[in-house]
Every structure is written in structure tokens, then in C-alpha cells.
Enzyme design. Structure first.
Site, PDB file in Angstrom:
ATOM      1  N   ALA A 148       0.863  -1.188   0.000  1.00 45.42           N
ATOM      2  CA  ALA A 148       0.000   0.000   0.000  1.00 45.42           C
ATOM      3  C   ALA A 148       0.895   1.232   0.000  1.00 45.42           C
ATOM      4  O   ALA A 148       2.105   1.125   0.228  1.00 45.42           O
ATOM      5  CB  ALA A 148      -0.896   0.014   1.227  1.00 45.42           C
ATOM      6  N   LYS A 149       0.339   2.373  -0.284  1.00 42.86           N
ATOM      7  CA  LYS A 149       1.070   3.638  -0.137  1.00 42.86           C
ATOM      8  C   LYS A 149       0.064   4.759  -0.088  1.00 42.86           C
ATOM      9  O   LYS A 149      -1.031   4.661  -0.656  1.00 42.86           O
ATOM     10  CB  LYS A 149       2.006   3.863  -1.338  1.00 42.86           C
ATOM     11  CG  LYS A 149       3.170   4.769  -1.011  1.00 42.86           C
ATOM     12  CD  LYS A 149       4.153   4.078  -0.092  1.00 42.86           C
ATOM     13  CE  LYS A 149       5.459   4.765   0.033  1.00 42.86           C
ATOM     14  NZ  LYS A 149       6.482   3.877   0.616  1.00 42.86           N
ATOM     15  N   GLY A 150       0.424   5.830   0.599  1.00 39.47           N
ATOM     16  CA  GLY A 150      -0.480   6.975   0.661  1.00 39.47           C
ATOM     17  C   GLY A 150       0.283   8.229   0.972  1.00 39.47           C
ATOM     18  O   GLY A 150       1.503   8.198   1.167  1.00 39.47           O
TER      19      GLY A 150
END
Ligand code: NAD
Length: 459
Positions: A148-150
């Protein structure tokens, strides 16, 4: 990327008939729908230069694996993406709108895991590429996570501490519908650290009505953070680098090192390498850098950055530009700042013997080709910087089990996992006759593909 839709999407209930025909409408629509010309191309939402880089690497590895086209498409596109817009009150009373993202790339192997960055270039496409790399990274070092990444698009250098707090708290509240200790566990990335994770954890806990330390990793130790997380990514880079050098038959003692980036990752690498007898001859941050062929006084440099915020003006060497630093002659070049730094424009001019990617995505596929032709081996990002997520996993396990491991136990486990992963990559590269990056991605994709195949398609 393959234009072919998955068999589930491409066929109707009647065998072999294009899905568009089911929705047969009046007049010209019938023809348009039948050709699928009206469909937005797969991946269009995430299209960005960084996503192109990630996909190019993926395709190369998927080609070697002869991955089924349907599975290929399923593995490339992120499972879930959230875009949020929200206001934040600045210290001067003005209200400013910000955009934030959270992309979960793979959910086949367990909860999603990945950092949160505050940077001017944050976009959906960038988060999608970084989430894909996180999937590779977790799979390669065999963690039970998807990627994931944000992040929030902003200039963190222009935000006060109070503004940072309001920004991350609001961002945490905005993405809370899709995260959780068993769903998606954020962590620090560019411009976020322990304090931001503490604010994030507090915001989520306030919403749940109880303390939920396992919602993030990279927390301060007193809030359930683990021993060794601060140094984990940098230390992991050093363990991978040592394993690579042993394979190449090279000594670390006396080697010249150049680093781009002197933050949470770069500063630890510099320190660890100097302890092992190497010499840091060049280092730069966002405001510029410094070069000294005899080796920089790292203690003095660290103290200078602590006092002034940036390397700029450090009196212990000659001035060098933040990109120019990559061309300083050295044995080990370590990009530890940001993506797309080594490209077709400068790969020919690098003067190093080994490239170790501490940053995510610092080399473009075009840069990679030039390095391969020049015979410069690359320890790829998915392996080199996997120490961060590995110790994050240890933190998450300790949190879920309400246990505490010693720093010695964590360092030992980290070293063992990084060395064995580097060993598997070297073995796979030898077997396949590829570079280390492609070998690492083949191993990672094989694992994710197997999990996806076994879980099959719901319903
Ligand atoms: P950080 O914000 O602590 O440090 C970033 C450093 O890069 C700073 O010194 C900054 O001044 C410098 N920098 C920024 N833009 C630059 C530019 N244009 N030119 C030269 N230097 C520039 O971030 P970090 O946590 O050290 O992360 C660095 C890299 O490592 C990122 O690519 C990140 O995704 C990756 N990474 C970090 C972790 C982690 O645990 N922190 C884990 C895996 C990968």
C-alpha cells in the site's frame, strides 16, 4: 500493459459473446459497445511516469515467468484506491484545501502495508507505483502483507509542527474507512516519522474509543513502537549491500561512498558504513550537498544538519548540487532521497562500481539499461530498502501479541532475512541469466501470483 480484459469481464453469460452486447442499446451505441472502444484503457486512473516505470519492470519479470495475461492484469492494477480532499486551517487563520491518497495494491496475502509521505509530487499515480513496489517488497522478503502507499500533496518544509499535526490527523480521519490493524497498516515515509505516527495512532484510537497502537508502525517506543525501527531501513540496506559485496568478493573497508539524501534512511546508512570502515566522500540533501575526497566528518555533518536543518553551508568540504552529487567518483553510490534520479540523461556519467537503491524507484528503466550495458550491478530498491517494512512487521507482530522483543533479537532477525533474501535473488539471477532487479521481481511476482491463483476469483 495488456489490453485484454479478464475472462470474467470479457465474456457474457452466453459463451464467447462480448459483454458490450448484453447492454445492446438503440442506434450507434450497439456498435460502439461491441468494440469496447468506449472503455477507458486499463490502468488509465493511475497513469504517471512512476507507474510507467513500475509497470515496465513488472512486465519484464512477468514475461520471464510467462504469466497468464489475465493474472498479469489482475496483479498490476491496485485493488483499492481512495482520493480525499479536505481543508486544513493554517497558523495564520487561512483555510487551505489538500488532496490525499491511499492505494492498496494487493489484498491476496494479508493486510496491506505501506508508508505515508508528505511531498509536493504526491499523486494517485505515484502512490499506485509505490504500492506496487511495496507488494513486491513484502513478497520478496516473505512477509504476510500486500503493498500500500499513501500521502498528502504538500510542501512539508513550509508547514509548522501544528500544521503538520492538523494535516495528518485530518488525513487519518479521512482514510479511516479503509484502514485497520487487520486491513491496512500505515507507516512513515518521506517527511513523516514517529511523531506523525503518534498523531495518526491517536486520531484512529479516538475514533475507535480505545487505544489501537497496531494501526501504524514506526511509532515512538513508548506507544508500542519497536526497538530498532528508526534504524531499520538504513541497517537493512547495509545488510543487503554487505551480502552483495561478499558475493562480488569485495571488501567494504576503505570504499568510497556517495549518498543522495541524508534523512531517516541516508543518515543511518552513512553512519553504519563509516563504522564498518568505509569513507563517505559525498552527500547531498534537497538544498544541495558537500564533497570531500578524504572522507567527510560525519559527526560534524550530523551536528550541522541538526542545527541548520540542511547540509548547505557545511564547512567540511566543497559544495555540490543535489543531483550533481550522483556523478561524484565513488565505489558505492546510494540514492536515498527520491525516485527517478538515475535516467538516460546521467546513467552514462555515473562513476561508481555498485549502485544500491535505498530510495524507492531512483532508477528509470532507461537508466537501468545503460547501467547493465556498463556492467554496474544494482541492488534494487525492492530488496535494498525492505528492512523498513520487515521491522515494521516485527512491530506489528509484537503489537498484536502484546509482546516486546529485544533490539538484539530484532537486528539478528533483520540481518538474517536481508541476507537470505539477497542470496535468493543472486541465485535466481544466476539461474535466469538476469540482473538482480528482474530476479527479485520474478521471485516476488511468483509468490503473489500463486496466492492469487489459489484464492481464485470471488464469487
Ligand atoms: P526523509 O524525508 O527522512 O529524507 C529524505 C532526504 O532526501 C532528505 O535528506 C531530503 O532533504 C532529501 N531530498 C529530498 N528531495 C531531494 C532532492 N530533490 N535531491 C536531493 N535530496 C533530496 O525520507 P526517508 O524516510 O529517509 O526516505 C528516503 C527514501 O527512502 C524515499 O524514497 C523513501 O520512499 C525510501 N524508504 C524509506 C523508508 C523508511 O523507513 N523511512 C523505507 C523504505 C524506503
Amino acid at each position: 500493459m495488456s489490453e485484454k480484459r479478464s475472462s470474467e469481464e470479457a465474456t457474457s453469460a452466453r459463451e464467447g459473446e462480448p459483454r458490450g452486447r448484453e447492454r445492446r442499446g438503440p442506434g450507434g451505441w450497439d456498435e460502439v459497445l461491441a468494440t469496447e472502444a468506449h472503455l477507458v484503457a486499463p490502468g488509465a486512473e493511475w497513469r504517471s511516469e512512476l507507474y510507467r516505470v513500475a509497470i515496465t519492470q513488472f512486465e519484464r519479470a512477468a514475461g520471464i515467468l510467462r504469466l497468464d495475461p489475465d493474472l498479469r492484469e489482475r496483479l498490476i492494477e491496485p485493488r483499492r484506491s481512495l482520493v480525499v480532499n479536505f481543508p486544513m486551517r493554517r497558523d495564520n487563520g487561512e483555510v487551505q484545501e489538500f488532496t490525499g491518497y491511499r492505494v492498496q495494491h494487493t489484498l491476496a496475502l494479508g493486510p496491506a502495508k505501506g508508508g505515508i509521505r508528505f511531498a509536493p509530487g504526491v499523486s494517485l499515480g505515484e502512490c499506485a507505483a509505490l504500492a506496487l513496489w511495496m507488494t513486491f517488497k513484502c513478497a520478496l522478503v516473505e512477509l504476510p502483507f500486500g503493498g500500500a502507499k499513501g500521502g498528502v500533496r504538500c510542501d512539508p518544509n513550509r508547514l509548522s509542527s501544528g500544521e503538520m499535526e492538523r494535516l495528518i490527523r485530518r488525513y487519518a480521519a479521512e482514510i479511516s474507512p479503509i484502514i485497520g490493524p487487520d486491513r491496512d497498516i500505515p507507516a512513515p515515509d518521506m517527511a513523516t516519522g514517529e511523531q506523525e505516527m503518534a498523531w495518526f495512532m491517536d486520531t484512529y484510537s479516538q475514533q475507535q474509543g480505545q487505544a489501537v497502537p497496531e494501526i501504524v508502525t514506526g511509532k515512538p517506543p513508548v506507544l508500542g513502537g519497536t526497538e530498532g525501527r528508526r534504524a531499520a531501513t538504513g541497517l537493512g540496506v547495509v545488510f543487503a549491500l554487505e551480502a552483495a559485496m561478499e558475493h562480488l568478493g569485495w571488501e567494504l573497508e576503505g570504499r568510497r561512498v556517495v549518498l543522495q539524501g541524508f534523512g531517516k534512511v541516508g543518515a543511518v546508512i552513512a553512519d553504519e558504513l563509516v563504522r564498518r570502515g568505509a569513507r563517505v566522500v559525498g552527500v547531498a540533501d534537497v538544498a544541495g550537498g558537500v564533497v570531500n575526497e578524504d572522507g567527510l566528518d560525519l559527526q560534524a555533518l550530523t551536528a550541522w544538519v541538526g542545527e541548520h536543518g540542511f547540509i548547505r553551508g557545511f564547512p567540511g568540504g566543497e559544495r555540490v548540487g543535489r543531483r550533481e552529487v550522483l556523478l561524484v567518483p565513488c565505489d558505492l553510490l546510494i540514492p536515498a532521497a527520491l525516485e527517478q534520479q538515475i535516467t538516460e540523461d546521467n546513467a552514462e556519467d555515473l562513476d561508481c562500481k555498485l549502485l544500491v537503491e535505498a530510495a524507492n524507484g531512483p532508477t528509470t528503466p532507461e537508466g537501468d539499461e545503460i547501467l547493465a550495458r556498463r556492467g554496474i550491478p544494482v541492488v534494487p530498491d525492492v530488496l535494498a530498502n525492505a528492512g523498513g517494512v520487515t521491522v515494521s512487521y516485527y512491530e506489528w507482530v509484537q503489537g498484536m501479541q502484546r509482546e516486546k522483543w529485544s533490539s538484539a533479537a530484532i537486528a539478528e532477525r533483520l540481518e538474517q532475512r536481508m541476507r537470505s533474501s539477497m542470496g535468493r535473488v543472486i541465485g535466481s539471477a544466476d539461474r535466469l541469466g538476469t540482473d538482480w532487479r528482474t530476479a527479485a521481481q520474478v521471485l516476488a511476482i511468483e509468490r503473489v501470483a500463486e496466492a492469487s491463483r489459489l484464492r481464485a476469483i470471488y464469487p
